[in-house]
Design an enzyme around this catalytic site. Structure first.
Site, PDB file in Angstrom:
ATOM      1  N   PRO A   1       0.833  -1.213   0.000  1.00  0.00           N
ATOM      2  CA  PRO A   1       0.000   0.000   0.000  1.00  0.00           C
ATOM      3  C   PRO A   1       0.862   1.255   0.000  1.00  0.00           C
ATOM      4  CG  PRO A   1      -0.809  -1.585   1.602  1.00  0.00           C
ATOM      5  CD  PRO A   1       0.520  -2.101   1.122  1.00  0.00           C
ATOM      6  N   GLU A   2       0.585   2.153  -0.942  1.00  0.00           N
ATOM      7  CA  GLU A   2       1.333   3.390  -1.065  1.00  0.00           C
ATOM      8  C   GLU A   2       0.411   4.567  -0.727  1.00  0.00           C
ATOM      9  OE1 GLU A   2       4.471   3.379  -1.426  1.00  0.00           O
ATOM     10  OE2 GLU A   2       4.926   1.401  -2.255  1.00  0.00           O
TER      11      GLU A   2
END
Length: 270
Positions: A2-3
């Site tokens: 997850p960014e």
């Protein structure tokens, strides 16, 4: 992993549901995350009311007034609101129970995430050295050009350096470089001021579009309501090796940089 878009999507989903709610209990089923979950987490946060929910890079900051909880989703984590009678699954490691009956649940199969707390976010070692947020005025062409002039590394690696700018992960770096017309292996110091301006604009546009699409769901990530993100359906180069470029039909190429795959078009990115 997850960014920024995935973390921001999570924040936007949780904030209206949890803000002004009082934390009544924390259930830690497995404290062995990237760093051990502090044993005094419930003592520090229990009974406090959530004032706000912010984000710094890929870190979620739950503002409880007297203390701030820091949550990082690691490589495979997700935060979502669980149903009132929903049993915990194998990889559901932490629950936060609020006074309105809401349950916030952390699922992290690989356990590279983190659940910590601090009484001063401005001095926490995980946050103090982070670069500017990419969607703020502080991240502009002049700043990016100055950073590039000091670096011999490939531009993709510079863009993914959280001390330069936060939150631009592998997918979004590849996509931004495509839109800016820059090859990922280009030495950062070779970029002109106009090229840096194009890159900054592309990064802002790509991240904004990704947030609007709910992020990218490639493996484990889901939003706080359990829904998948769908930005991966819009990518121009990422994970499209050998497929025709959507702009010029040239086959997309793949190289490896710093153990991460990079994708580009040799015609559109000169």
């Amino acid at each position: 992993m997850p960014e920024l878009p995935e973390v921001e999507t999570t924040r936007l989903g949780l904030l209206p549901r949890l803000q002004h709610r009082t934390l009544t209990r924390i259930v830690v089923r497995n404290p062995r995350l990237r760093w051990p979950v502090p044993a005094d987490l419930e003592t520090r946060l229990g009974g406090l009311t959530l004032r706000g929910l912010d984000r710094r890079g890929k870190y979620l900051l739950f503002d409880f007034g007297a203390a701030t909880q820091i949550v990082h989703l690691g490589m495979s984590g997700s935060l979502r609101l669980a149903g009132p009678d929903e049993p915990a699954a194998l990889h559901d490691h932490v629950d936060w129970l609020f006074d309105d009956g809401s349950t916030l649940r952390l699922r992290d199969p690989r356990r590279f995430g983190a659940v910590l707390w601090t009484d001063d976010v401005t001095r926490h070692p995980l946050l103090v050295h982070l670069g500017p947020e990419p969607l703020t005025p502080a991240f502009d062409a002049a700043y990016m050009h100055a950073q590039c002039q000091r670096r011999n590394a490939a531009i993709k690696q510079v863009v993914m350096d959280a001390q330069v700018v936060v939150g631009v992960g592998n997918i979004y770096a590849s996509e931004s470089l495509f839109h800016a017309g820059i090859r990922p292996a280009t030495a950062a110091r070779r970029l002109s001021r106009p090229a840096c301006a194009r890159l900054v604009t592309a990064i802002k546009q790509v991240l904004t579009a990704a947030i609007a699409a709910g992020g990218s769901s490639l493996r484990d990530y889901v939003a706080s309501d359990g829904e998948l993100g769908y930005f991966q359906l819009q990518t121009r180069v990422y994970d499209r090796e050998g497929l025709p470029c959507k702009t010029c039909s040239n086959p997309i190429r793949r190289i490896v940089q710093g153990q991460r795959a990079s994708f580009y078009c040799s015609i559109c990115q000169r």
